[in-house]
Every structure is written in structure tokens, then in C-alpha cells.
Design a protein around this motif. Structure first.
Motif, short mmCIF file in Angstrom:
data_model
loop_
_atom_site.label_atom_id
_atom_site.label_comp_id
_atom_site.label_asym_id
_atom_site.label_seq_id
_atom_site.Cartn_x
_atom_site.Cartn_y
_atom_site.Cartn_z
N PHE A 5 76.97 -20.72 8.06
CA PHE A 5 76.94 -19.91 7.17
C PHE A 5 76.39 -18.34 7.83
CE2 PHE A 5 74.29 -23.27 5.45
CZ PHE A 5 74.74 -23.72 4.51
N ASP A 16 80.70 -16.67 7.86
CA ASP A 16 81.82 -16.10 6.10
C ASP A 16 80.53 -17.40 5.43
OD1 ASP A 16 83.55 -16.65 4.30
OD2 ASP A 16 84.90 -17.38 5.05
N ALA A 17 79.49 -17.63 4.93
CA ALA A 17 79.31 -18.11 3.95
C ALA A 17 79.44 -17.86 2.61
CB ALA A 17 77.05 -17.16 3.97
N ASP A 18 80.15 -17.55 2.00
CA ASP A 18 80.81 -17.45 1.00
C ASP A 18 82.36 -18.61 1.09
OD1 ASP A 18 78.84 -16.04 -0.76
OD2 ASP A 18 80.18 -14.65 -0.77
N GLY A 19 82.87 -18.34 2.00
CA GLY A 19 84.33 -19.47 2.48
C GLY A 19 82.92 -21.09 2.96
N LEU A 49 80.26 -22.08 1.85
CA LEU A 49 80.23 -22.75 0.57
C LEU A 49 80.36 -23.52 -0.24
CD1 LEU A 49 77.43 -20.64 -0.25
CD2 LEU A 49 76.58 -23.08 0.29
N GLU A 50 81.77 -22.81 0.11
CA GLU A 50 83.08 -23.41 -1.28
C GLU A 50 83.64 -24.78 -0.50
OE1 GLU A 50 87.53 -21.69 -2.44
OE2 GLU A 50 86.62 -20.39 -1.60
N HIS A 64 80.87 -27.43 -1.27
CA HIS A 64 81.06 -27.59 -3.13
C HIS A 64 81.87 -28.39 -2.58
CE1 HIS A 64 77.90 -25.61 -4.62
NE2 HIS A 64 78.08 -25.01 -3.94
N SER A 123 68.18 -18.64 7.16
CA SER A 123 69.53 -19.17 6.12
C SER A 123 69.33 -20.61 5.89
CB SER A 123 70.40 -19.18 6.95
OG SER A 123 70.22 -19.74 8.12
N TYR A 151 70.29 -21.08 1.87
CA TYR A 151 71.16 -21.96 1.12
C TYR A 151 70.95 -23.13 0.80
CZ TYR A 151 73.72 -18.17 3.55
OH TYR A 151 75.03 -17.21 2.81
N ARG A 184 71.77 -22.95 -2.90
CA ARG A 184 72.73 -22.06 -3.07
C ARG A 184 74.46 -23.65 -2.63
NH1 ARG A 184 75.08 -16.61 -0.75
NH2 ARG A 184 76.75 -17.22 -2.38
#
Length: 782
Positions: free
Chosen positions: A650, A653-656, A658-659, A662, A681, A685, A688
Motif C-alpha cells: 500500500f 499506490d494504495a488505491d491501485g 486495493l482495486e 477487490h 497502514s 486498510y 478498506r
């Protein structure tokens, strides 16, 4: 044109429903029916003075149309009607002053008789004087009668039997008068009344049905409002949160005891100003963000406020949304305010425990990594000094672990005394320490600090009337490379430390690219990795994961092993880092994933297999497709595969990340968070991404028997995982006492040398067969 079997206003089904409802209203004695009767009768009573005035005016017009020469009987009829109407107004006045919510069946039947009687009064002029009247007089009477039939039916529509009686009496009287007149020209008028009257009754019934539905809906709404008011009152009295609502002027509309307690205000304060004005002298932080949220006009969640109190600061989380009317105009704001002080303090305590070495109070290796990452991403000048005690093992072996702990505490105190205020001192584990020098001006600064540390640690340690000399070696590496990463920085410092030890210990060395055997070894590892897959030098070893509750092998973790033809067995911790740095990790990861899935679909059928995933692998755009294709190729159900990641995925690129996680969960693949408890973190997370498993780092497990903080961390992580619906796996369990401790803490699974190290697949299968045989024998005995 209406279809066959239908009626103009209501169809057959509706008519049957209306008939049932009318019967219920006029025959049911329960409270709901009484309330319904009361609502309908109040509507009739409200219109009564207007109706009686209409009747009196119409009677006067009838007599006036017959003047001059009006018969005495007609005058008498007018007098009687006026007197009775006056009495009716008097009765209305008395009843209007004491309205009733409930009405008996008898009362509505009495209303029906009154309506019939009122209509019956009009039969006298219709039957006696209409037949012999002049055409103009007949026109006046006919017009008035027609209007009163329609108006009376509408006014009495809330009492259907009264409306039907009123229309029926009036219509029959009118038809009788027309028949007595004997004028063929009036036949059309008789037909019109014959058709018009039933339609008026049907329309009245339809209106009554709608009014009844509306009254019942209003009653249900009122009941719901009362229930909601009770619930809200209970919520405000007993819940930790509090409801708040402000008008368009920003002022609080009401103050519950809980809201007053959270805000620290009273009734007088509410009247003094707006919500923002109330918070302004009390809010230490977050007020500007709340003001911006109000100005933006958009809903907001978990906005943090910190209020000053006489004791400790109070931390609040506020949610809110705008209230609007049908035209979208703002009416105010409404939301929930919660006290999150204990929650934040708990998170802060957990972060402190996770970032602190429980023995020395120094930062631990996880906090050091966070600090290194901050320096790397901030592009600052800094130096990392790795410190290894030269003779600590001798102290531990000769004097015991207790003495060793005292030595480590003394070393920590000396390191603190040597560094600058901005520097970070950490214990990495065992007898390894580190110092991160922030804002290093010149390279000699780091060398000077390294020599100071060597000198300080060469001094004897006073312990139980004994003077012990431990000494230390230091490796120094500066962040002088823009492409330097955290792992490479650590590797450089470790290389320098190794060189210092090679040079005779008790000294320091500064990293240089050509430094020592470690650099040459790293180059040999990198070159060997490029051919290791082709030559079949890599293998997967398997370490069992055991379910603690029923003591069965529940899964296996695939761990990569490499037998180099010259260097011999190379530890994974060494060659994995090299593979990440030289760009080979994706190829190694694909191979490990494919081999693990093949084993899971074959000899390891029935077990969940775990595969470690490097952060660099997860960053690859095709990683999810690789997993999907491998599962399909091996015909392995996705739920049998668990991917283990660390919190470092994370960082960049935390958002990448996580995507992708998922998406993997969408495939059915399980995801585990390895080395949990290593920093903020991990906690952030967890909210999330719903991990399936939390793996508790061996650093906590190894000290669970000797350090209360370590036991507390293991127990807190276990309870957190249970609350979130996740399983926990304790790594590095090496003794029965450690197993007993983690089991008491609530952990679900374990792996470690107590059961087995990572072994080749054939040996793992023999272990599994022996395990199953032993379980069968034990079951038979019991």
C-alpha cells in the motif's frame, strides 16, 4: 366506453371492497373503527353550518318563487324548516366545542336518520305544491332540488349511509312530484334524476373510500411518528451518539442531554448563537473543515472535531446531510455526533505497541521502515547506521536471557544519549539496532556518528557487580541515490555492517559499491537467478498450517527454496530481495503460483495453499489475469488459493493495490495480510479491504511468553480479527508453551517448527498421512 362488468367510478372488486369497509365502519366496535368514524363525522360536523344555511336559503327561495299568493301551508313549512335548522345549528355549536376522537356506531346511525329527516322535510313542498305550480316555479324548485342532491351527497360523502339515505329520500320525492304533475314534458327530467342520483351515490362512495384510505394512512403515519419519537428519545438517552439538527440559520433546533454532554453546552448556550458559534471557543481542531462542509452543501462523514475540556481533549466524529424542500431549497442540516475518544486512544495505543520494541522502548523495525520510506519519498539527505553487538551471544549463553535483556536496555540508553534530537533509534530484533540520521549535511557527519556509537558501546556495562564488555560494529549507508528504495538502503547498510565485521569488529564501515564479499555474492545471486528456473534449481517447500481447535492440517504455505550450484542453499530473504531489485520477481512469482496451484489440484487436494506475493508483482497490470488463467489451467477452485501480501503493497499506490485485491476477491481467491501489527497502514486498510486472514508476525509470537506487551498485541489482533470475521494465523510457533499462549489469546491457526519446518512435497505428504493416521487412531481410542 366502459368494459362489460365494470362501473363508471369503481370496478366490481373495488365495489366489494367498499361494501366491506362500509360494513366495518357501521358494525365494528373496536377502537380503530371508532377512530375512523370520529374522523369522518368531524368532517360532516365541520360543514354542518354551511349545509344548514344552504337549506334555509333554498327554502326561502322556494317560498319567494310562489309569492305573491303563496299557500299558508308553504309558509308553515318554511317556519318549521327554519326552526329545525336553528336547533341544528345550536346542537352543532355545542358539539363543535367538545370534539371527540372516537364515535360509537349508534352516533353514525343517528347521523343517517338526521340526513334522512332533513331530506324528508323537502318531500312536503315537492309532493304538495310542485305538481300544481307554474312552469317557472317548477323550474326554480327543480333546479334547487338537483343542486341539493349533488351538494348534500358530497357533504355527506364521509358518512356513506347518510349520503345514500339523503339522496334516496330526495330522489324518490322528486320522482313522486314529477309523477303527480302528470306532465309528459317532465318525463325527461324524471329520467335524468333516475340516472343522476345513482351516479351521485357511486361518486360519494368512491370519495368516501379515498377519504378512508387517507385517514388510515395518516393514522399509520402518526403511529410511526410516535414510535420514531420514542426510539429517538431512547437513542438520545442511552446511545453513545447524539442526533443534531440545525435550521437554515445554523441554530440547533433542540438539545438532547447526550448532545449537550458531547458539546459541553446548555440551554442558554443554544439560544446564544449558531452551532459553529458554539463550537468556535471549544473546538481545538476540525472547525474549519466543518465550516467548509457546510459551505459546500454536500453530505459529509466522519469529520473529526477535537474539543477542549477541563480534563483531556474530546475527539468527536460528525456526520451530516443537507435538508431540502421539494424545490431543492436548503431547510437546514441533520446528522449524528459520536464520541470517538476511546476509539482513537485505542488505535493510538495499538500503533504505539506495534511501532515500539517492548523491551527497550525504542522504535521497532516496522517503525524504522516507515521512517525510511518517508525519507525516500521525501527525497531528503539521510544516513542509516546498522549496529550489531559483537559479543552479545556470549553474555546470553553465560549469564542467561535476563542478563541479556539488561544489556540490551543499557545499549538502548547509550544510543539515545549519542544521537541528535531528530534522529531515530530502533531495535530490529535480537542484538541488532539501527540509527536513522535525518538531515545529514556531509558524509563525514555520518562517519563521526558511527565512531561515536562504536566508542560508546565499547565501554563496559555494569551488571550485577560485573563489568561486561560487549562492543559493536556499525555499517553506514547514505541516501545519496535518487533511485534508492527502502530495501536496497537496508541492504547497503547491511553490506557495510558485514564489511565492518569482516574487518575485525568494534569498528564501522561506510557502504561503497565495490564493498566486500556481500556485493560479489549479490552479483552472483543475480546472475544465478536468471538461469535458476531454466535449470530446475528452484523448488517449493511446504510448511503446514494447523487448525488449533481441532488440531488438523488445514492448509500449507508454499515457500521458495534455491540450491545454487556454487553458493549452495541461498536463503529466500536474500535472493527474493535481489529478484525484486533486478526485475526477476514477476517471473519467479508466476512460476511459484503455477507450481503451487498444480500441487493444490493434485497431491494437496483438500487443503488451502498459500502463496506469497511481492508488492512488485501486485503492481503489474496483468497480475490478476495471471491468477485467473493459472486457476483455470490447473482447474483449481479459487477458494483453495490464498495470496499473502504485506502492508508494503500500500505504500506507493494504495488505491491501485486495493482495486486489484477487490478484483481477486471477486474471483473467489482468499487474501491474507502477512506480518500484521507492523504499523498504521495495517489498521487503516483493514477498513478498506476485508482480508480473509491476518498473520501475526513471529516477532510478537517469539516474545509472547516473556513480554506482557507481546501477549497483549497477539490478543488484541485476535479479537480484532474475530470481530471483523477474519481468521488469524500465528507464525513462528516453536514450543508447546507458545502454542498454549496463542490458543488462549484466541488465535485460529499456527505454523512453525513445533509442527514442522518447510519441507519438500513428498516429505510433507508423509507428514500429512502420518497426521491423519494419528488422528484416526486417537478418534478410535476416544
Amino acid at each position: 366506453m366502459a368494459a362489460p362488468g365494470t362501473m363508471t367510478f369503481v370496478d366490481a372488486a373495488q365495489f366489494r371492497s367498499l361494501r366491506s369497509a362500509v360494513a366495518d365502519m357501521y358494525g365494528n366496535g373496536d377502537r380503530d373503527a371508532a377512530l375512523l368514524r370520529g374522523a369522518h363525522l368531524r368532517e360532516v360536523v365541520r360543514l354542518t353550518p354551511y349545509a344548514l344555511a344552504c337549506h334555509m336559503g333554498s327554502a326561502v327561495l322556494v317560498v319567494w318563487s310562489f309569492t305573491p299568493g303563496a299557500p299558508p301551508g308553504l309558509w308553515l313549512w318554511l317556519a318549521v324548516l327554519l326552526v329545525l335548522s336553528g336547533l341544528g345549528l345550536r346542537a352543532w355549536w355545542r358539539q363543535a366545542r367538545r370534539p371527540r376522537d372516537t364515535v360509537s356506531v349508534r352516533a353514525v346511525h343517528r347521523a343517517t336518520l338526521h340526513a334522512a329527516f332533513l331530506a324528508g322535510l323537502w318531500t312536503v313542498p315537492l309532493l304538495l305544491w310542485f305538481p300544481t305550480a307554474a312552469p317557472a316555479q317548477q323550474m326554480v324548485v327543480a333546479t334547487l332540488v338537483t343542486g341539493m342532491i349533488g351538494a348534500g351527497s358530497f357533504m355527506l360523502s364521509t358518512l356513506p349511509l347518510a349520503s345514500m339515505a339523503y339522496v334516496g329520500v330526495f330522489s324518490l320525492s322528486a320522482l313522486g312530484a314529477l309523477w303527480r304533475a302528470g306532465d309528459p314534458d317532465l318525463a325527461a327530467l324524471a329520467a335524468l334524476i333516475g340516472l343522476y342520483s345513482p351516479m351521485v351515490v357511486i361518486g360519494s362512495l368512491s370519495a368516501w373510500g379515498k377519504a378512508t384510505a387517507l385517514i388510515r394512512a395518516q393514522a399509520r403515519s402518526a403511529q410511526q411518528e410516535r414510535t420514531l419519537a420514542v426510539l429517538l428519545h431512547d437513542f438520545e438517552q442511552h446511545a453513545d451518539e447524539a442526533l443534531w439538527e440545525v435550521g437554515v440559520d445554523g441554530r440547533l433546533r433542540h438539545l438532547s442531554p447526550r448532545l449537550a454532554e458531547l458539546l459541553g453546552v446548555g440551554e442558554d448556550d443554544i439560544r446564544a448563537g449558531t452551532l459553529l458559534a458554539l463550537l468556535e471557543p471549544r473546538a481545538h481542531d476540525g472547525l474549519a473543515a466543518l465550516r467548509l462542509a457546510f459551505d459546500a452543501g454536500r453530505p459529509f462523514r466522519n469529520l473529526q472535531l477535537t474539543l477542549r475540556t477541563d480534563a483531556a481533549p474530546r475527539h468527536l466524529a460528525i456526520n451530516g446531510k443537507r435538508l431540502v424542500d421539494d424545490e431543492g431549497q436548503t431547510l437546514g442540516w441533520r446528522g449524528v455526533l459520536a464520541d470517538v475518544t476511546e476509539k482513537l486512544e485505542g488505535e493510538r495505543q495499538l500503533r504505539r505497541l506495534a511501532h515500539t520494541d517492548s523491551l527497550t522502548g525504542l522504535a521497532n523495525r516496522f517503525m524504522l521502515r516507515d521512517a525510511l520510506a518517508e525519507v525516500v519519498h521525501g527525497d531528503r539527505s539521510a544516513a542509516l547506521l546498522l549496529i550489531d553487538l559483537d559479543h552479545f551471544k556470549t553474555v546470553n549463553d553465560s549469564m542467561g536471557h535476563s542478563a541479556g535483556d539488561d544489556v540490551l536496555k543499557a545499549v538502548a540508553q547509550r544510543l539515545r544519549a549519542c544521537v541528535r534530537p531528530d534522529d531515530l533509534v530502533a531495535r530490529l530484533g535480537g542484538d541488532e539496532f539501527a540509527v536513522l540520521m535525518r538531515h545529514v549535511g556531509e558524509a563525514p557527519d555520518a562517519a563521526t556518528m558511527a565512531q561515536r556509537l562504536v566508542d560508546a558501546l565499547s565501554l563496559p556495562v555494569e551488571l550485577s557487580s560485573r563489568r561486561l564488555r560487549v562492543g559493536a560494529s556499525v555499517g553506514v549507508a547514505a541516501s545519496d541515490d535518487a533511485t534508492l528504495g527502502v530495501d536496497e538502503w537496508l541492504a547497503r547498510s547491511d553490506t557495510a555492517l558485514y564489511a565492518a565485521k569482516e574487518s575485525g569488529r568494534g569498528r564501522f564501515a561506510v557502504y561503497a559499491p565495490h564493498l566486500g564479499e556481500r556485493s560479489r555474492r549479490r552479483l552472483a545471486i543475480e546472475q544465478g537467478l536468471r538461469q535458476a528456473l531454466e535449470r530446475g534449481q528452484l523448488a517449493l517447500h511446504w510448511q503446514p498450517k494447523v487448525d488449533i481447535a481441532d488440531w488438523r492440517i488445514a492448509g500449507a504455505e508454499a515457500l521458495m527454496r534455491w540450491e545454487h550450484p556454487v553458493l549452495g542453499r541461498v536463503p529466500p530473504g536474500e535472493f527474493i530481495g535481489v529478484a525484486e531489485q533486478c526485475g526477476l520477481i514477476d517471473e519467479l512469482g508466476r512460476w511459484a503460483l503455477r507450481e503451487a496451484c498444480r500441487a493444490a489440484a493434485g497431491p494437496l487436494a483438500g487443503l488451502t495453499v498459500s502463496v506469497n506475493v511481492s508488492p512488485l508483482q501486485l503492481r503489474e497490470s496483468q497480475f490478476v489475469a495471471q491468477v485467473r488463467d493459472t486457476l483455470r489451467e490447473c482447474r483449481l477452485p479459487p477458494s483453495r488459493l490464498e495470496l499473502e501480501i504485506t502492508e508494503s503493497v500500500f505504500i506507493d499506490d494504495a488505491d491501485g493495490a486495493l482495486e486489484k485485491l477487490h478484483t481477486l476477491r471477486g474471483l473467489g481467491v482468499r487474501v491474507a495480510l502477512d506480518d500484521f501489527g507492523t504499523g498504521y497502514s495495517s489498521l487503516a486498510y483493514l477498513r478498506r479491504f476485508p482480508f480473509d486472514t491476518l498473520k501475526i508476525d513471529r516477532a510478537f509470537v517469539s516474545e509472547v511468553l516473556v513480554q506482557p506487551d507481546a501477549r497483549a498485541i497477539v490478543q488484541m489482533i485476535s479479537h480484532l480479527a474475530t470481530t471483523l470475521g477474519m481468521r488469524t494465523v500465528c507464525e513462528g510457533v516453536e514450543s508447546a508453551l507458545q502454542l498454549e499462549a496463542v490458543a488462549r489469546a484466541g488465535c485460529h491457526e499456527m505454523q512453525g517448527y513445533l509442527v514442522s519446518p518447510a519441507v519438500p512435497l513428498p516429505e510433507f505428504l508423509r507428514l500429512q498421512r502420518g497426521w491423519q493416521h494419528e488422528s484416526s487412531v486417537l478418534s478410535a481410542v476416544h
